[in-house]
Write a protein that holds these residues in place. Sequence first.
Motif, mmCIF file in Angstrom:
data_model
loop_
_atom_site.group_PDB
_atom_site.id
_atom_site.type_symbol
_atom_site.label_atom_id
_atom_site.label_comp_id
_atom_site.label_asym_id
_atom_site.label_seq_id
_atom_site.Cartn_x
_atom_site.Cartn_y
_atom_site.Cartn_z
ATOM 1 N N ASN A 330 -26.762 18.372 16.935
ATOM 2 C CA ASN A 330 -26.747 17.113 16.170
ATOM 3 C C ASN A 330 -27.947 17.030 15.227
ATOM 4 O OD1 ASN A 330 -24.406 16.226 17.281
ATOM 5 N ND2 ASN A 330 -25.311 14.663 18.586
ATOM 6 N N TYR A 334 -26.752 16.500 11.505
ATOM 7 C CA TYR A 334 -27.023 15.235 10.810
ATOM 8 C C TYR A 334 -28.370 15.280 10.082
ATOM 9 C CZ TYR A 334 -23.047 13.903 13.594
ATOM 10 O OH TYR A 334 -21.793 13.865 14.137
ATOM 11 N N ASP A 358 -35.470 15.101 14.378
ATOM 12 C CA ASP A 358 -35.011 15.679 13.112
ATOM 13 C C ASP A 358 -35.364 14.765 11.954
ATOM 14 O OD1 ASP A 358 -32.679 13.873 12.341
ATOM 15 O OD2 ASP A 358 -32.093 14.456 14.376
ATOM 16 N N ARG A 377 -18.397 7.484 16.395
ATOM 17 C CA ARG A 377 -19.099 8.232 15.355
ATOM 18 C C ARG A 377 -19.672 7.212 14.385
ATOM 19 N NH1 ARG A 377 -16.774 13.077 12.671
ATOM 20 N NH2 ARG A 377 -18.868 13.831 13.113
ATOM 21 N N ASN A 383 -19.154 10.221 7.810
ATOM 22 C CA ASN A 383 -19.225 11.362 8.702
ATOM 23 C C ASN A 383 -18.050 12.316 8.637
ATOM 24 O OD1 ASN A 383 -21.624 11.495 9.913
ATOM 25 N ND2 ASN A 383 -21.094 10.215 11.669
ATOM 26 N N SER A 389 -16.462 15.371 17.399
ATOM 27 C CA SER A 389 -15.436 14.638 18.147
ATOM 28 C C SER A 389 -15.904 13.251 18.543
ATOM 29 C CB SER A 389 -15.098 15.416 19.423
ATOM 30 O OG SER A 389 -16.257 15.491 20.236
ATOM 31 N N LEU A 393 -22.436 13.064 22.618
ATOM 32 C CA LEU A 393 -23.496 12.300 23.264
ATOM 33 C C LEU A 393 -23.050 11.685 24.588
ATOM 34 C CD1 LEU A 393 -25.461 10.577 20.355
ATOM 35 C CD2 LEU A 393 -26.113 12.540 21.742
HETATM 36 P P1 ADP Z 1 -20.232 14.053 17.183
HETATM 37 O O1 ADP Z 1 -19.293 15.009 17.776
HETATM 38 O O2 ADP Z 1 -19.626 13.135 16.194
HETATM 39 O O3 ADP Z 1 -21.480 14.673 16.713
HETATM 40 P P2 ADP Z 1 -21.837 12.747 19.193
HETATM 41 O O4 ADP Z 1 -21.377 12.014 20.387
HETATM 42 O O5 ADP Z 1 -22.686 13.940 19.396
HETATM 43 O O6 ADP Z 1 -20.553 13.072 18.381
HETATM 44 O O7 ADP Z 1 -22.629 11.725 18.314
HETATM 45 C C1 ADP Z 1 -22.110 10.440 18.065
HETATM 46 C C2 ADP Z 1 -22.547 9.951 16.713
HETATM 47 O O8 ADP Z 1 -23.951 9.660 16.747
HETATM 48 C C3 ADP Z 1 -22.395 10.979 15.640
HETATM 49 O O9 ADP Z 1 -21.107 10.914 15.089
HETATM 50 C C4 ADP Z 1 -23.458 10.614 14.656
HETATM 51 O O10 ADP Z 1 -22.951 9.637 13.755
HETATM 52 C C5 ADP Z 1 -24.550 9.994 15.494
HETATM 53 N N1 ADP Z 1 -25.645 10.941 15.738
HETATM 54 C C6 ADP Z 1 -25.828 11.723 16.809
HETATM 55 N N2 ADP Z 1 -26.943 12.457 16.710
HETATM 56 C C7 ADP Z 1 -27.503 12.125 15.513
HETATM 57 C C8 ADP Z 1 -28.688 12.534 14.831
HETATM 58 N N3 ADP Z 1 -29.522 13.432 15.345
HETATM 59 N N4 ADP Z 1 -28.936 11.968 13.642
HETATM 60 C C9 ADP Z 1 -28.111 11.055 13.116
HETATM 61 N N5 ADP Z 1 -26.980 10.630 13.724
HETATM 62 C C10 ADP Z 1 -26.668 11.154 14.899
#
Ligand code: ADP
Length: 428
Positions: A330, A334, A358, A377, A383, A389, A393
Motif C-alpha cells: 500500500n 498509494y 510513505d 476503498r 482509486n 480489492s 487492510l
Molecule cells: P486495497 O486493496 O484497495 O489496497 P486496502 O484494504 O489495503 O485495500 O486499503 C483500503 C483503502 O485504504 C485503500 O483503497 C486506500 O484508499 C486506502 N489506503 C490504504 N493504505 C494507504 C496508504 N498507505 N496511503 C493512502 N491510502 C491508503
Amino acid sequence: MKKRIFTTIISITSIALLFFSILISGFLTYLLSDNVKNEVRRETIELKSLLDTGYNINNISLINPRITLISPIGEVIFDNQHDNLENHLDRPEIKSAIENGVGESLRNSDTIDQNMYYYALRLDDGNILRVAMVTSSFFGILIPVFIISLVILIFIIIICLFVAGHQANAIVKPINELNLAHPNADTIYPELVPLVNNLNLHNEMRKEFSANVSHELKTPLTSISGYAEIMANGIAKEEDIRMFANKIYNESHNLINKINDIIKISKLDENKIDLEIEMANYDQLITSCIEKLDKFIFDKNIKVIYHHINIYGECIVYVMEDILYNLIQNAIKYNKTNGTVFINLSEDKDNVLIKIKDTGIGISKAELPRIYERFYRVDKSHNTAIEGSGLGLSIVKHGVGLHHGSIECDSDLGIQTTFYLKFPKKLK
Ligand code: ADP
C-alpha cells in the motif's frame, strides 16, 4: 446444561448449609452454656447461704446438679454423685476459691460431646462448696445440626433433579427453535436478545459480503469479456490485438488477486488457518517483502529507506508476511511517483515495533476510521486506476488480532501516511 444447573444449585446449597450448621452450632453452644453457667452460679449461691446458716449438707438428697464439699486442704468431705474421691486441691476452680473466695472452670468430660461447668465458693467456715453441671460442647451440638442439614440437602437434591431438567429445557428450547436465517427477538427471553442481535448483524454482514464479492468479481470479468469479444469479432485492428491481450492479462491478474484476498478473509473468518507459532527474524520478513515488491518499486521509482536490524519475535510466519506485504505494498501503491517509503524496525523489552511511512496521497481524517472495513476503498473514483480489492487492510487487522498486537494509522491528505505496528515477542 441440566448437569450444570444441578451441580451449581447443590454446591451452593451444600456450602450454605455447612456455614449455617457451623454458625447455628456456635450460637447454640454459647446460648446453652451461658444458661447452664447462670443456673449453676445461682444454685451455688443459694446453697452457700443455706450452709452458712448451719444446714447439714448430708441432708441434701439431690442427685443433680453434682454438689461437692471440699476442705481447705483439698479433701472431699461430701459428694452427692461419687464416693472415695481423691484430693481436689489441684482443680483450678478449687484453687481459685481457696485464694479468692470464688472459682470456676469448664472442662471436657469423658465424652467429646459434653463439657462440665464447675463453680466453687468459699463458705464462712473455710470449706469450699462446688456445684457442677453438664453443658453441651460445640461438637455435641454440631453433630445433630449437621444431620438435620444433611436431611435438608437430600430433600433439595430430590427437588433439584426435577427443577434442573425443567430449567435446562426452558433455557435450551428457545435456542433450538431459533430461526437462524431470520431470528426474531420478540419470541425469546431478554437474555438471548444480544445473541439474536449478533445473528442479525452476522446475517447482514454475510449478505453485504456476498454482494460485494459479486460486484468486485464482476468488474474485471466484464472488462475481460469485453476485450475478448472485440478480439473474437475481428473488430480489433491487427496492431491492437497485443494491447487487448495485455489488458485481458492484467484484468485476469487483478481478478486472481481479488479471489485470493476473498479466500484469505473467508479462511480467517472461519478460523480455518494454521496457527503454528515460530520464532522469526523480523528483518528477514521485511527484507523478503521488499524484494517481492521490487517491480512495483522500480515502476514508480520509489526510494525505500530501511536499516537492517535483527529483531526476533514469535509469530505465525505466513500471517505476519501477509501483514507486512499488504502494508508495504500500500505504501508503494498509494505513493506518488519518485516518492519515499520509510520502514523502521525496533523493539522494547516485550514488543517488536514496526513503522511504515510513505510520502503518498494520504487519507483524509474523515476516511481514516473506515479503512479497515471490508471492501472499503478511499474515494473509489480516484482509486479505480490503482488495483485493489479493499480487503488488504481488513486482512491486516485480523492478522494483527491473531498476534495480540496493535495497529494505528496517522495520515495527512496529500502528504504522508504512517502505520504503527506493535507485536508482543512472546505469543505462547
Ligand atoms: P486495497 O486493496 O484497495 O489496497 P486496502 O484494504 O489495503 O485495500 O486499503 C483500503 C483503502 O485504504 C485503500 O483503497 C486506500 O484508499 C486506502 N489506503 C490504504 N493504505 C494507504 C496508504 N498507505 N496511503 C493512502 N491510502 C491508503
